[in-house]
Structures are given as structure tokens and as C-alpha cells.
Design a protein around this motif. Structure first.
Motif, mmCIF file in Angstrom:
data_model
loop_
_atom_site.group_PDB
_atom_site.id
_atom_site.type_symbol
_atom_site.label_atom_id
_atom_site.label_comp_id
_atom_site.label_asym_id
_atom_site.label_seq_id
_atom_site.Cartn_x
_atom_site.Cartn_y
_atom_site.Cartn_z
ATOM 1 N N SER A 37 0.989 -1.152 0.017
ATOM 2 C CA SER A 37 0.051 0.086 0.021
ATOM 3 C C SER A 37 0.843 1.305 0.053
ATOM 4 C CB SER A 37 -0.979 0.147 1.103
ATOM 5 O OG SER A 37 -1.511 -1.132 1.231
ATOM 6 N N PRO A 38 0.826 2.233 -0.940
ATOM 7 C CA PRO A 38 1.530 3.349 -1.043
ATOM 8 C C PRO A 38 1.252 4.355 0.115
ATOM 9 C CG PRO A 38 -0.080 3.441 -2.538
ATOM 10 C CD PRO A 38 -0.220 2.297 -2.007
ATOM 11 N N SER A 39 2.272 5.242 0.360
ATOM 12 C CA SER A 39 2.208 6.144 1.340
ATOM 13 C C SER A 39 3.122 7.356 1.027
ATOM 14 C CB SER A 39 2.703 5.481 2.810
ATOM 15 O OG SER A 39 2.733 6.703 3.800
ATOM 16 N N PHE A 40 2.702 8.647 1.394
ATOM 17 C CA PHE A 40 3.383 9.790 1.114
ATOM 18 C C PHE A 40 4.839 9.851 1.703
ATOM 19 C CE2 PHE A 40 -0.701 11.322 -0.137
ATOM 20 C CZ PHE A 40 -0.655 11.992 -1.428
ATOM 21 N N THR A 41 5.729 10.459 0.970
ATOM 22 C CA THR A 41 6.916 10.762 1.291
ATOM 23 C C THR A 41 7.605 11.894 0.803
ATOM 24 O OG1 THR A 41 9.228 9.590 2.185
ATOM 25 C CG2 THR A 41 8.068 9.195 -0.310
ATOM 26 N N GLN A 42 8.359 12.625 1.502
ATOM 27 C CA GLN A 42 8.896 13.931 1.055
ATOM 28 C C GLN A 42 10.067 13.688 -0.019
ATOM 29 O OE1 GLN A 42 10.010 17.046 3.615
ATOM 30 N NE2 GLN A 42 11.273 18.037 2.286
ATOM 31 N N VAL A 43 10.156 14.154 -1.077
ATOM 32 C CA VAL A 43 11.077 14.063 -2.117
ATOM 33 C C VAL A 43 11.539 15.325 -2.637
ATOM 34 C CG1 VAL A 43 11.708 13.027 -4.347
ATOM 35 C CG2 VAL A 43 10.254 11.635 -2.709
ATOM 36 N N ASP A 44 12.939 15.617 -2.276
ATOM 37 C CA ASP A 44 13.404 16.700 -2.857
ATOM 38 C C ASP A 44 13.962 16.489 -4.122
ATOM 39 O OD1 ASP A 44 12.780 18.381 -0.801
ATOM 40 O OD2 ASP A 44 14.542 17.921 0.092
ATOM 41 N N PHE A 45 13.983 17.469 -5.156
ATOM 42 C CA PHE A 45 14.811 16.846 -6.447
ATOM 43 C C PHE A 45 15.300 18.221 -7.098
ATOM 44 C CE2 PHE A 45 10.396 18.799 -7.362
ATOM 45 C CZ PHE A 45 10.409 19.547 -8.344
ATOM 46 N N GLU A 46 16.345 17.715 -8.097
ATOM 47 C CA GLU A 46 16.940 18.917 -8.783
ATOM 48 C C GLU A 46 17.311 18.282 -10.266
ATOM 49 O OE1 GLU A 46 20.843 21.570 -8.838
ATOM 50 O OE2 GLU A 46 20.490 20.292 -7.178
ATOM 51 N N PHE A 47 16.736 18.634 -11.189
ATOM 52 C CA PHE A 47 16.773 18.342 -12.621
ATOM 53 C C PHE A 47 17.487 19.518 -13.485
ATOM 54 C CE2 PHE A 47 12.687 15.976 -11.555
ATOM 55 C CZ PHE A 47 13.376 14.715 -11.008
ATOM 56 N N SER A 48 18.596 18.949 -14.173
ATOM 57 C CA SER A 48 19.060 19.900 -15.037
ATOM 58 C C SER A 48 18.289 20.074 -16.098
ATOM 59 C CB SER A 48 20.648 19.476 -15.393
ATOM 60 O OG SER A 48 20.405 18.301 -16.426
ATOM 61 N N TYR A 49 18.461 21.261 -17.009
ATOM 62 C CA TYR A 49 17.618 21.858 -18.018
ATOM 63 C C TYR A 49 17.931 20.881 -19.275
ATOM 64 C CZ TYR A 49 16.573 25.995 -15.381
ATOM 65 O OH TYR A 49 15.975 26.696 -14.504
ATOM 66 N N ASP A 50 18.942 20.249 -19.496
ATOM 67 C CA ASP A 50 19.266 19.318 -20.271
ATOM 68 C C ASP A 50 18.467 18.150 -20.181
ATOM 69 O OD1 ASP A 50 21.145 21.004 -21.436
ATOM 70 O OD2 ASP A 50 22.933 19.850 -20.601
ATOM 71 N N THR A 51 18.453 17.589 -18.870
ATOM 72 C CA THR A 51 17.764 16.362 -18.759
ATOM 73 C C THR A 51 16.046 16.570 -18.904
ATOM 74 O OG1 THR A 51 18.936 15.694 -16.902
ATOM 75 C CG2 THR A 51 16.676 14.882 -16.570
ATOM 76 N N LEU A 52 15.618 17.935 -18.644
ATOM 77 C CA LEU A 52 14.158 18.166 -18.871
ATOM 78 C C LEU A 52 14.005 18.040 -20.405
ATOM 79 C CD1 LEU A 52 13.380 20.920 -16.322
ATOM 80 C CD2 LEU A 52 12.651 18.849 -15.991
ATOM 81 N N GLN A 53 14.977 18.695 -21.221
ATOM 82 C CA GLN A 53 14.755 18.788 -22.648
ATOM 83 C C GLN A 53 14.806 17.454 -23.136
ATOM 84 O OE1 GLN A 53 17.093 21.804 -24.911
ATOM 85 N NE2 GLN A 53 18.094 22.242 -23.161
ATOM 86 N N LYS A 54 15.562 16.304 -22.433
ATOM 87 C CA LYS A 54 15.588 14.987 -22.916
ATOM 88 C C LYS A 54 14.080 14.502 -22.818
ATOM 89 C CE LYS A 54 17.953 10.751 -22.541
ATOM 90 N NZ LYS A 54 19.194 10.173 -21.567
ATOM 91 N N TRP A 55 13.622 14.526 -21.710
ATOM 92 C CA TRP A 55 12.329 14.142 -21.240
ATOM 93 C C TRP A 55 11.126 14.764 -22.086
ATOM 94 C CZ3 TRP A 55 12.448 14.467 -15.072
ATOM 95 C CH2 TRP A 55 13.540 13.531 -14.412
ATOM 96 N N MET A 56 11.479 16.000 -22.375
ATOM 97 C CA MET A 56 10.243 16.523 -23.453
ATOM 98 C C MET A 56 10.562 16.150 -25.144
ATOM 99 S SD MET A 56 9.859 19.865 -21.331
ATOM 100 C CE MET A 56 8.307 20.771 -22.366
ATOM 101 N N GLN A 57 11.625 15.371 -25.253
ATOM 102 C CA GLN A 57 12.241 15.202 -26.500
ATOM 103 C C GLN A 57 12.474 16.471 -27.354
ATOM 104 O OE1 GLN A 57 8.670 12.597 -27.769
ATOM 105 N NE2 GLN A 57 9.831 10.848 -26.766
ATOM 106 N N LEU A 58 13.077 17.463 -26.781
ATOM 107 C CA LEU A 58 13.437 18.549 -27.447
ATOM 108 C C LEU A 58 15.017 18.443 -27.865
ATOM 109 C CD1 LEU A 58 11.983 21.395 -25.069
ATOM 110 C CD2 LEU A 58 11.161 20.654 -27.209
#
Length: 426
Positions: A37-58
Motif C-alpha cells: 500500500s503506497p504512502s506519502f513521502t517527501q522527495v526533494d529533486f533537482e533536474f538539469s535543463y538538459d535532462t528536462l529537454q531530454k524528457w520532453m524530447q526537445l
């Protein structure tokens, strides 16, 4: 004679002394394990703009703007492609700058006749404000743009090339408001919750971590904070999730997530992600065998496991005291009160000893039993910070709490909760 008597008394005292065993919870045989059964947990994140472009297929060559008829904003068909990846930089918590090298192909007409194709290249700079709360209204506003020619466009008339950059400059100036509205609409469509959920579903997949494969399952994500930095976007989310680790490399296909972005950040006291670690019996057998070979300095020592009985696991150690020796025992995995894994013996039998070891058979059995009862695994060993960092995951104040053990013929399933904070950096 007196010293011999004292020595015998001391040996007798050690032989009669019993190890104190901590209270334990035995593993339960279960053919199929119940879903976490899932539960909420805190997750901090940091994504480079290069990674975001890759995910968005830019990627270079991608079409980012296209009109297909004379009724378009500019009055003729136009296609705009990326030449290279975009350069993105956040100014503060609310604004962002993007520089995109583009190429375009236009097909204007003169007096109703096609004037041919016009090709050109330019660097386009965009600046916009970003609205991040609530997540359902994530959008950009107040777009401003400017451009510089990299390759000025020309049109061939009567076989001669005519520079038409000034004509396009005037056209873009007259259509500035319409173009901004079109770009704003196109970007905000990409930022719609449904599109972001699709992107997250594609981005979240099984991840190799040391000897294991992590299979995350997420159902809800609540965005608490989002900051656009100079080289990356960072923030905090609360993820309703569960984690399954397995060292069985069976090309498992991750169960399709159905992630929903929610606006309300949950309030809770006990933050943590439920998890299970599935350890194959072959993995455990090989691990213990290699450790025993080193500890006993017996390179030919072998260990076998049988898991066909649903009451306990049968183990045989060959070569502990000579090639012909065989120590067989049945055991049940247990969860100790101090949050460690161990085993409890159900039965034991030693055979194949040679003289003079046969004279000390009881002592050999007692020594083996003592070592086996001392066997334990600290769950914090599952967290090797260096290996987790290589996978883009870093733990902060991490604590593992074990709740139960299940087993079947294939694996030992350890169930618990990972408490603390996660930092995912890509």
C-alpha cells in the motif's frame, strides 16, 4: 592435576553457557506476496535543463512550430525546427530565459503564386514569467522575445538570390502579438496537467541500484515548491509511492503507473515510503557461501539450499570439517526485535567427520549452531550512499524500519518502510 581439573571446569562452563536470543518474528510462507500500500513521502529533486529537454524530447531537428495553410498567423505555411539544444536559465523563482537556435522554412506566395521556399536560421531569445501554484494552473505568462540572424534568408527571383530578411523583420514586427499568443498557447498546452502526467509516467521506470533493480510505483504527486535556478530546476514534492527492490534480473516490465498531480500537499507525521526487498535464494546462498569460505579458509566448502518445504528451508554445508563432512539443518528466517534479519534453527545433523574430529562432534555442532544463531543482517547495509548517488538518488537522515518477512520457493521478501528524505538529482 589441579590445573587440569580447573581447565576442565572452565571448558565445561563455556560448553554449558547458552547464547541469549533476542525475541524474533518468524517469516511466513506465502506463495504470492500482497501488493504494497503506497504512502506519502517527501522527495526533494533537482533536474538539469538538459535532462528536462531530454524528457520532453526537445532534440536538434525537432519541429517546435508549424503552420500548414495560407490562413495561418503569418499568412503562409511555415515550419520551425531546433538547430541545437536550447540554453535555459532561471532568473529567480518566477521567470525563465530560453535561447533557442532555430532554422525555418517558409513558402510565401506573391499575387497568388508560390514564390518558392525561403530558408533561414536565427537565435531566438524568450523570456517569460512562470506560474507554479497550484500545480493544476502551471503556466507561463508575459512572454517577450528577440532574435538575431545566423543565416539571413533569401528568395530566388528570376534565378537571382534576393535578401528578404528586412521583409521578414517587418512581418514579424507586425505579427508580434499574434505570434506571442500562439507560442504562449502552445507552451501552456504542453504544461497542462494531463500532459505533465504523461511525461512523468514515461520518465519513471525501473532503476538499477547496486545489486538490485528498483521498481517504483507512484499514484499521486503533490508539488510543494518549484524554483528555476541558473542551470537546473529544483523543488519539493510529496509522492504517494511504494518501492520494490529485487535482485532477480528477470527483465521485469514495470507495472504501468497512473500518476495524478494533486494540488493539496498532504499533512502527516510519519513520512516514509513502504518498500520490499526480494532476495532470491540463489543470491543469498552464493553470498553466504563466499563469506563462509573466507571465514573458514575452506576454498572447497559448498552450501546448498532447498525451499520445497513450506514449513522451513533446508540447508546443507559440505566440507566444513574435511571433504566428507556434511552439516544439514532446517531453519526459518526471522526478524529480530532490534530490526535485524537472522535465522532460527529447527533441526540439525552432522555426519561424515573423520577421526579425531569424531571425538569432538558435539563441540563442532555447538560451534556451528552458535555461529548460525549469531548470523544477522543489518538493513542499513542496503543503503550504500556511493552506489545510490551513482543512480541519482541521495538519502538524507535515512532510516529503514522492517515490519515483516515472507518467503516462497524463489525469494525471501523483506517488507518495511524507508523513512527520511529523498533527493533525486538528474
Amino acid at each position: 592435576m589441579r590445573y587440569i581439573l580447573i581447565l576442565l571446569i572452565v571448558l565445561l562452563g563455556f560448553s554449558c553457557r547458552k547464547d541469549v536470543l533476542l525475541p524474533s518474528k518468524p517469516a511466513v510462507y506465502q506463495e504470492k506476496f500482497s501488493q504494497l500500500s503506497p504512502s506519502f513521502t517527501q522527495v526533494d529533486f533537482e533536474f538539469s535543463y538538459d535532462t528536462l529537454q531530454k524528457w520532453m524530447q526537445l532534440q536538434p531537428g525537432k519541429t517546435i512550430f508549424q503552420t500548414g495553410s495560407d490562413a495561418s498567423i503569418v499568412g503562409f505555411p511555415l515550419q520551425v525546427n531546433m538547430l541545437n539544444k536550447a540554453q535555459i536559465q532561471g532568473n529567480n523563482d518566477r521567470s525563465i530565459q530560453v535561447k533557442i537556435p532555430i532554422s525555418f522554412t517558409a513558402e510565401p506566395s506573391l499575387a497568388g503564386f508560390s514564390a518558392g521556399k525561403v530558408n533561414g536560421q536565427m537565435d531566438v531569445s524568450l523570456q517569460a514569467d512562470v506560474i507554479t501554484k497550484p500545480v493544476s494552473s502551471l503556466s507561463i505568462q508575459q512572454i517577450k522575445y528577440s532574435y538575431q540572424w545566423k543565416e539571413k534568408p533569401s528568395l530566388r527571383v528570376a534565378g537571382f538570390g534576393v535578401n528578404v530578411s528586412s521583409v521578414i523583420d517587418r512581418l514579424l514586427a507586425s505579427k508580434q502579438e499574434q505570434l506571442i499568443n500562439q507560442v504562449t498557447t502552445q507552451i501552456n498546452q504542453t504544461l497542462q496537467v494531463s500532459n505533465l502526467e504523461k511525461m512523468l509516467n514515461k520518465a519513471i521506470h525501473s532503476i538499477p541500484v547496486a545489486d538490485f533493480v528498483l521498481h517504483p510505483t507512484l499514484s499521486q504527486i503533490a508539488l510543494e515548491k518549484l524554483v528555476f535556478g541558473s542551470t537546473s530546476v529544483r523543488g519539493t514534492v510529496f509522492a504517494n509511492s511504494s518501492l520494490v527492490f529485487t535482485n532477480v534480473f528477470d527483465n521485469r516490465v514495470l507495472q504501468k503507473n497512473s500518476i495524478k498531480l494533486i494540488s493539496n500537499v498532504p499533512s502527516f507525521v510519519d513520512s516514509g515510503a513502504p518498500f520490499s526487498v526480494q532476495l532470491s535464494w540463489e543470491y543469498l546462498r552464493s553470498l553466504v557461501e563466499s563469506q563462509m569460505r573466507i571465514g573458514t579458509k575452506q576454498a572447497n566448502l559448498t552450501l546448498t539450499l532447498q525451499t520445497t518445504d513450506t514449513r522451513w528451508i533446508h540447508c546443507t554445508i559440505l566440507g566444513y570439517k574435511g571433504k566428507a563432512s556434511s552439516f544439514s539443518f532446517d531453519f526459518i528466517p526471522v526478524l529480530l526485535e532490534d530490526n535485524r534479519l537472522s535465522i532460527r534453527l529447527v533441526s540439525k545433523e552432522l555426519s561424515g567427520l573423520r577421526f579425531p574430529s569424531t571425538l569432538f562432534k558435539k563441540q563442532v555442532i555447538r560451534s556451528l549452531e552458535k555461529n548460525l544463531n549469531r548470523f544477522n543482517i543489518d538493513p542499513m547495509l542496503f543503503i550504500d550512499r556511493s552506489k545510490w548517488m551513482n543512480s541519482g538518488m541521495i538519502d538524507s537522515d535515512m532510516h529503514i524500519r522492517l515490519d515483516s518477512l515472507q518467503w516462497n520457493q524463489e525469494v525471501l521478501n523483506v517488507v518495511g518502510k524507508i523513512q527520511g528524505k529523498w533527493l533525486i538529482r538528474k
